[in-house]
Design a protein around this motif. Structure first.
Motif, mmCIF file in Angstrom:
data_model
loop_
_atom_site.group_PDB
_atom_site.id
_atom_site.type_symbol
_atom_site.label_atom_id
_atom_site.label_comp_id
_atom_site.label_asym_id
_atom_site.label_seq_id
_atom_site.Cartn_x
_atom_site.Cartn_y
_atom_site.Cartn_z
ATOM 1 N N PHE A 1 0.754 -1.309 0.008
ATOM 2 C CA PHE A 1 0.068 -0.125 0.092
ATOM 3 C C PHE A 1 0.967 1.177 -0.344
ATOM 4 N N TYR A 2 2.049 1.374 0.770
ATOM 5 C CA TYR A 2 2.898 2.506 0.708
ATOM 6 C C TYR A 2 3.361 2.713 -0.678
ATOM 7 N N MET A 3 3.889 1.599 -1.465
ATOM 8 C CA MET A 3 4.225 1.564 -2.635
ATOM 9 C C MET A 3 3.316 2.140 -3.707
ATOM 10 N N ILE A 4 2.103 1.750 -3.552
ATOM 11 C CA ILE A 4 1.047 2.295 -4.497
ATOM 12 C C ILE A 4 0.619 3.587 -4.260
ATOM 13 N N ILE A 5 0.494 4.054 -2.974
ATOM 14 C CA ILE A 5 0.046 5.274 -2.652
ATOM 15 C C ILE A 5 1.220 6.358 -3.106
ATOM 16 N N LEU A 6 2.673 5.874 -2.703
ATOM 17 C CA LEU A 6 3.681 7.034 -3.233
ATOM 18 C C LEU A 6 3.695 6.905 -4.770
ATOM 19 N N LEU A 7 3.255 5.931 -5.446
ATOM 20 C CA LEU A 7 3.407 6.056 -6.952
ATOM 21 C C LEU A 7 2.491 6.935 -7.400
ATOM 22 N N LEU A 8 1.124 6.926 -6.698
ATOM 23 C CA LEU A 8 0.005 7.797 -7.137
ATOM 24 C C LEU A 8 0.590 9.312 -6.722
ATOM 25 N N VAL A 9 1.184 9.294 -5.627
ATOM 26 C CA VAL A 9 1.789 10.807 -5.155
ATOM 27 C C VAL A 9 2.661 11.120 -6.166
ATOM 28 N N PHE A 10 3.479 10.416 -6.685
ATOM 29 C CA PHE A 10 4.660 10.576 -7.649
ATOM 30 C C PHE A 10 3.849 11.075 -9.072
ATOM 31 N N ILE A 11 2.818 10.546 -9.545
ATOM 32 C CA ILE A 11 2.191 10.681 -10.767
ATOM 33 C C ILE A 11 1.550 11.985 -10.470
ATOM 34 N N ILE A 12 0.838 12.395 -9.638
ATOM 35 C CA ILE A 12 0.182 13.753 -9.268
ATOM 36 C C ILE A 12 1.162 14.997 -9.186
ATOM 37 N N GLN A 13 2.281 14.671 -8.372
ATOM 38 C CA GLN A 13 3.362 15.554 -8.120
ATOM 39 C C GLN A 13 3.995 15.697 -9.493
ATOM 40 N N PHE A 14 4.328 14.881 -10.088
ATOM 41 C CA PHE A 14 5.165 15.028 -11.533
ATOM 42 C C PHE A 14 4.349 15.766 -12.285
ATOM 43 N N SER A 15 3.007 15.593 -12.604
ATOM 44 C CA SER A 15 2.143 16.256 -13.487
ATOM 45 C C SER A 15 2.069 17.703 -13.035
ATOM 46 N N VAL B 1 9.754 4.257 -4.568
ATOM 47 C CA VAL B 1 8.941 3.262 -5.081
ATOM 48 C C VAL B 1 9.623 2.126 -5.256
ATOM 49 N N TRP B 2 10.626 2.306 -6.299
ATOM 50 C CA TRP B 2 11.442 1.405 -6.504
ATOM 51 C C TRP B 2 12.306 0.844 -5.402
ATOM 52 N N LEU B 3 12.759 1.502 -4.336
ATOM 53 C CA LEU B 3 13.196 0.603 -3.180
ATOM 54 C C LEU B 3 12.257 -0.050 -2.537
ATOM 55 N N THR B 4 11.034 0.368 -2.126
ATOM 56 C CA THR B 4 9.980 -0.366 -1.612
ATOM 57 C C THR B 4 9.784 -1.560 -2.514
ATOM 58 N N TYR B 5 9.630 -1.389 -3.786
ATOM 59 C CA TYR B 5 9.499 -2.633 -4.340
ATOM 60 C C TYR B 5 10.403 -3.738 -4.257
ATOM 61 N N ARG B 6 11.822 -3.340 -4.179
ATOM 62 C CA ARG B 6 12.994 -4.252 -4.118
ATOM 63 C C ARG B 6 12.910 -4.964 -2.812
ATOM 64 N N TYR B 7 12.676 -3.882 -1.629
ATOM 65 C CA TYR B 7 12.864 -4.499 -0.056
ATOM 66 C C TYR B 7 11.205 -5.231 0.209
ATOM 67 N N ARG B 8 10.257 -4.991 -0.396
ATOM 68 C CA ARG B 8 9.224 -5.895 -0.165
ATOM 69 C C ARG B 8 9.402 -7.183 -0.568
ATOM 70 N N ASN B 9 10.081 -7.344 -1.568
ATOM 71 C CA ASN B 9 9.989 -8.977 -1.953
ATOM 72 C C ASN B 9 11.316 -9.516 -1.164
ATOM 73 N N GLN B 10 12.077 -8.930 -0.469
ATOM 74 C CA GLN B 10 13.097 -9.471 0.312
ATOM 75 C C GLN B 10 12.439 -10.378 1.333
ATOM 76 N N LYS B 11 13.383 -11.372 1.609
ATOM 77 C CA LYS B 11 13.048 -12.305 2.810
ATOM 78 C C LYS B 11 13.234 -11.582 4.356
ATOM 79 N N ASP B 12 12.537 -12.017 5.507
ATOM 80 C CA ASP B 12 12.937 -11.341 6.505
ATOM 81 C C ASP B 12 14.188 -11.961 7.213
ATOM 82 N N PRO B 13 15.042 -11.202 7.417
ATOM 83 C CA PRO B 13 16.721 -11.563 7.916
ATOM 84 C C PRO B 13 16.497 -12.101 9.315
ATOM 85 N N ARG B 14 15.538 -12.069 10.024
ATOM 86 C CA ARG B 14 15.343 -12.655 11.568
ATOM 87 C C ARG B 14 14.757 -14.075 11.222
#
Length: 189
Positions: free
Chosen positions: A62-76, A169-182
């Motif tokens: 959800f953070y990634m999706i909302i940040l992507l929407l904020v990016f689109i609005i802010q960029f426009s 958004v890119w970092l969240t996408y990459r981090y979201r797919n990582q395994k939990d190191p703990r």
């Protein structure tokens, strides 16, 4: 990335409170919008922070999706600010002037001018030039003088932060797919 958003959101809330406290901004609508944007950004940053700390996939999504929407609005909006020419700026300012009667007094008082393109003696004007019986200049040329600079500044800053958001958004996408190191330290990468 997430702490930066928290700082920006708290800064927006603080600037709105400072503007009210010193009487620089008297329009409650403007202050309300600035505070609402600050609170929204703070909540979004908090969602991202909690999702990152807890490795919570849904919150990060959800953070990634909302940040992507904020990016689109802010960029426009940033591109639109940078693309406006003088004629379009004048039209936009005139529409804004005609639709915000409550801000006329603040603008006329702070810029020491009366009316937009011309002043009707039947209208009210709180500018000191009228009180001192001097000839008051219209507000349009004064506002237009600063509008181009402000739009370029806002567009440039918005463009810069929009690219930091797409990086988030890119970092969240990459981090979201990582395994939990703990959970399994050998599966960290």
């Amino acid at each position: 990335m997430k702490r930066g958003k928290e700082l920006v959101s708290l800064l927006l809330i603080g600037i709105a409170a400072w503007g009210i406290g010193f009487g620089l901004i008297s329009s409650l609508r403007v202050v309300g919008v600035v505070i609402a944007v600050g609170i929204f950004l703070f909540l979004i940053a908090l969602v991202g922070l909690i999702g990152a700390v807890k490795h919570h996939q849904v919150l990060l999504f959800f953070y990634m999706i909302i940040l992507l929407l904020v990016f689109i609005i802010q960029f426009s909006v940033s591109c639109a600010c940078l693309a406006l020419n003088q004629e379009q700026q004048g039209q936009l300012l005139e529409v804004g002037w005609n639709n915000t009667a409550s801000a006329h007094d603040d603008i006329q008082r702070s810029l020491n001018c009366c009316g937009f393109r011309s002043f009707n003696p039947n209208d009210t004007c709180l500018a000191s030039c009228l009180k001192n019986h001097h000839n008051c200049s219209p507000c349009a040329p004064i506002i237009e003088e600063y509008a181009g600079e402000v739009l370029r500044f806002v567009g440039g800053i918005g463009l810069f932060f929009s690219f930091t958001e797409i990086l988030g958004v890119w970092l969240t996408y990459r981090y979201r797919n990582q395994k939990d190191p703990r959970a399994n330290p050998s599966a960290f990468l």
